[in-house]
Design a protein around this motif. Sequence first.
Motif, PDB file in Angstrom:
ATOM      1  N   LYS A 201     -55.670  62.353  15.159  1.00 40.29           N
ATOM      2  CA  LYS A 201     -55.052  63.106  16.193  1.00 40.29           C
ATOM      3  C   LYS A 201     -54.216  61.421  16.723  1.00 40.29           C
ATOM      4  O   LYS A 201     -53.068  61.200  17.730  1.00 40.29           O
ATOM      5  CB  LYS A 201     -55.183  63.110  17.189  1.00 40.29           C
ATOM      6  CG  LYS A 201     -54.667  63.175  18.911  1.00 40.29           C
ATOM      7  CD  LYS A 201     -56.235  63.657  19.550  1.00 40.29           C
ATOM      8  CE  LYS A 201     -55.797  64.182  21.418  1.00 40.29           C
ATOM      9  NZ  LYS A 201     -54.427  65.315  21.407  1.00 40.29           N
TER      10      LYS A 201
ATOM     11  N   HIS B 151     -68.025  68.381  25.542  1.00 39.56           N
ATOM     12  CA  HIS B 151     -67.152  67.155  24.164  1.00 39.56           C
ATOM     13  C   HIS B 151     -66.970  67.757  22.970  1.00 39.56           C
ATOM     14  O   HIS B 151     -65.501  67.789  22.626  1.00 39.56           O
ATOM     15  CB  HIS B 151     -68.448  66.633  24.563  1.00 39.56           C
ATOM     16  CG  HIS B 151     -67.042  64.896  23.919  1.00 39.56           C
ATOM     17  ND1 HIS B 151     -65.921  64.907  24.510  1.00 39.56           N
ATOM     18  CD2 HIS B 151     -67.044  64.274  22.922  1.00 39.56           C
ATOM     19  CE1 HIS B 151     -65.166  63.753  23.764  1.00 39.56           C
ATOM     20  NE2 HIS B 151     -66.005  63.250  22.768  1.00 39.56           N
ATOM     21  N   SER B 152     -67.791  68.533  22.159  1.00 37.17           N
ATOM     22  CA  SER B 152     -67.493  68.811  20.708  1.00 37.17           C
ATOM     23  C   SER B 152     -68.390  69.807  20.440  1.00 37.17           C
ATOM     24  O   SER B 152     -69.561  70.159  21.376  1.00 37.17           O
ATOM     25  CB  SER B 152     -67.826  67.659  20.546  1.00 37.17           C
ATOM     26  OG  SER B 152     -69.394  67.136  20.070  1.00 37.17           O
TER      27      SER B 152
ATOM     28  N   ARG C   8     -64.173  63.880  27.383  1.00 34.84           N
ATOM     29  CA  ARG C   8     -62.970  64.790  27.463  1.00 34.84           C
ATOM     30  C   ARG C   8     -62.820  66.081  26.625  1.00 34.84           C
ATOM     31  O   ARG C   8     -64.046  65.685  26.312  1.00 34.84           O
ATOM     32  CB  ARG C   8     -61.891  63.834  26.477  1.00 34.84           C
ATOM     33  CG  ARG C   8     -62.287  63.583  25.898  1.00 34.84           C
ATOM     34  CD  ARG C   8     -61.398  62.534  24.799  1.00 34.84           C
ATOM     35  NE  ARG C   8     -60.151  63.022  24.904  1.00 34.84           N
ATOM     36  CZ  ARG C   8     -58.394  62.338  24.366  1.00 34.84           C
ATOM     37  NH1 ARG C   8     -59.453  60.311  24.252  1.00 34.84           N
ATOM     38  NH2 ARG C   8     -57.633  62.354  24.699  1.00 34.84           N
ATOM     39  N   THR C   9     -61.944  66.523  27.324  1.00 36.56           N
ATOM     40  CA  THR C   9     -61.702  68.441  26.515  1.00 36.56           C
ATOM     41  C   THR C   9     -61.100  68.733  25.567  1.00 36.56           C
ATOM     42  O   THR C   9     -61.056  69.765  24.902  1.00 36.56           O
ATOM     43  CB  THR C   9     -62.523  68.942  27.470  1.00 36.56           C
ATOM     44  OG1 THR C   9     -61.606  69.456  28.009  1.00 36.56           O
ATOM     45  CG2 THR C   9     -64.197  68.954  28.019  1.00 36.56           C
ATOM     46  N   ASP C  10     -60.530  67.686  25.180  1.00 32.74           N
ATOM     47  CA  ASP C  10     -58.930  67.852  24.709  1.00 32.74           C
ATOM     48  C   ASP C  10     -58.705  67.932  22.858  1.00 32.74           C
ATOM     49  O   ASP C  10     -57.830  68.181  22.287  1.00 32.74           O
ATOM     50  CB  ASP C  10     -57.992  66.763  25.548  1.00 32.74           C
ATOM     51  CG  ASP C  10     -57.501  65.853  25.016  1.00 32.74           C
ATOM     52  OD1 ASP C  10     -58.796  65.574  25.212  1.00 32.74           O
ATOM     53  OD2 ASP C  10     -56.863  64.785  25.228  1.00 32.74           O
ATOM     54  N   LEU C  11     -60.156  67.172  22.903  1.00 34.28           N
ATOM     55  CA  LEU C  11     -60.431  67.262  21.138  1.00 34.28           C
ATOM     56  C   LEU C  11     -60.895  68.814  20.914  1.00 34.28           C
ATOM     57  O   LEU C  11     -60.675  69.768  20.940  1.00 34.28           O
ATOM     58  CB  LEU C  11     -61.274  66.096  20.808  1.00 34.28           C
ATOM     59  CG  LEU C  11     -60.430  65.187  20.804  1.00 34.28           C
ATOM     60  CD1 LEU C  11     -61.634  63.597  20.695  1.00 34.28           C
ATOM     61  CD2 LEU C  11     -59.357  64.423  20.720  1.00 34.28           C
ATOM     62  N   TYR C  12     -60.743  68.116  19.574  1.00 34.48           N
ATOM     63  CA  TYR C  12     -61.131  69.792  18.332  1.00 34.48           C
ATOM     64  C   TYR C  12     -62.470  70.683  19.021  1.00 34.48           C
ATOM     65  O   TYR C  12     -62.837  70.317  19.118  1.00 34.48           O
ATOM     66  CB  TYR C  12     -61.343  69.229  17.024  1.00 34.48           C
ATOM     67  CG  TYR C  12     -61.534  70.951  16.512  1.00 34.48           C
ATOM     68  CD1 TYR C  12     -60.387  71.864  15.903  1.00 34.48           C
ATOM     69  CD2 TYR C  12     -62.509  71.220  16.181  1.00 34.48           C
ATOM     70  CE1 TYR C  12     -60.542  73.134  15.115  1.00 34.48           C
ATOM     71  CE2 TYR C  12     -62.847  71.596  14.846  1.00 34.48           C
ATOM     72  CZ  TYR C  12     -61.728  73.246  15.006  1.00 34.48           C
ATOM     73  OH  TYR C  12     -62.468  74.210  13.829  1.00 34.48           O
TER      74      TYR C  12
ATOM     75  N   GLY D  46     -62.659  71.202  22.490  1.00 31.12           N
ATOM     76  CA  GLY D  46     -63.454  70.659  23.763  1.00 31.12           C
ATOM     77  C   GLY D  46     -63.437  71.952  24.001  1.00 31.12           C
ATOM     78  O   GLY D  46     -62.157  72.936  23.852  1.00 31.12           O
ATOM     79  N   ASP D  47     -64.561  72.656  25.104  1.00 31.15           N
ATOM     80  CA  ASP D  47     -64.152  73.217  26.290  1.00 31.15           C
ATOM     81  C   ASP D  47     -65.149  72.455  27.623  1.00 31.15           C
ATOM     82  O   ASP D  47     -66.309  72.479  27.536  1.00 31.15           O
ATOM     83  CB  ASP D  47     -64.909  74.068  26.216  1.00 31.15           C
ATOM     84  CG  ASP D  47     -64.314  75.939  26.208  1.00 31.15           C
ATOM     85  OD1 ASP D  47     -63.365  76.374  26.952  1.00 31.15           O
ATOM     86  OD2 ASP D  47     -65.801  76.359  27.204  1.00 31.15           O
ATOM     87  N   LEU D  48     -64.316  72.629  28.555  1.00 32.08           N
ATOM     88  CA  LEU D  48     -64.674  72.214  29.696  1.00 32.08           C
ATOM     89  C   LEU D  48     -65.630  72.554  30.335  1.00 32.08           C
ATOM     90  O   LEU D  48     -66.727  72.269  30.899  1.00 32.08           O
ATOM     91  CB  LEU D  48     -63.806  72.004  30.322  1.00 32.08           C
ATOM     92  CG  LEU D  48     -63.683  71.351  31.830  1.00 32.08           C
ATOM     93  CD1 LEU D  48     -64.429  69.664  31.790  1.00 32.08           C
ATOM     94  CD2 LEU D  48     -62.279  71.685  33.284  1.00 32.08           C
TER      95      LEU D  48
END
Length: 207
Positions: free
Chosen positions: A94, A132-133, A158-162, A164-166
Amino acid sequence: MEISYLPLGFVSTNTYFVTNEDALLIIDPAGESHKILDKIKSMNKPLKAILLTHAHFDHIAALDDVLNVYPVPVYMHKNEHDFLTNPAKNGSQKFQELGLPIITSQAKPQFINEGDIQLHGFDISVLYTPGHSPGSLSYVFKDFAVVGDTLFNNGIGRTDLYQGDLETLIDSIKDKLFELDETMPIYPGHGPSTTIENEFMNPFLNG
């Protein structure tokens, strides 16, 4: 038991060094392997294992270099079994556009789950703290916890990587980390340490 750290690598990721009277553990060999190897030598205790809070590129960039000198076991969660070899999953792909290299590792990890373990005189409570992951782990020692990128000093991962879930991340923090002693020092993957009590007012968890 003592803990120290070096902020290393592309985004100043904290690499932790945990010692007891007889042994050394490393958590998240983040980068700049020469600094890690110099630190190991200066501590004058045998390195017994490497623990990964998770396998994003900035937490594993120095892993192979350290293992080439100290071929010790590596422990992580099975949900990230292929992150070490897959740059699309570990995040390094990324960030190629920013000039960062592709990061992979040839390590053959051992997988651990939530529960209590003992490694070379270290009693560790392993918490499964995804969000986070998918395989994020937090390591709770007697007097402190190392939580990776799950919780920061007045921040969260952050939760925008593979994968990830808030919502999952918030649940991990509130259901797992917030059950620890309020005064326990918390050592995150980036930035300064904090305490559970301090993070009760974390703005990312309160509106």
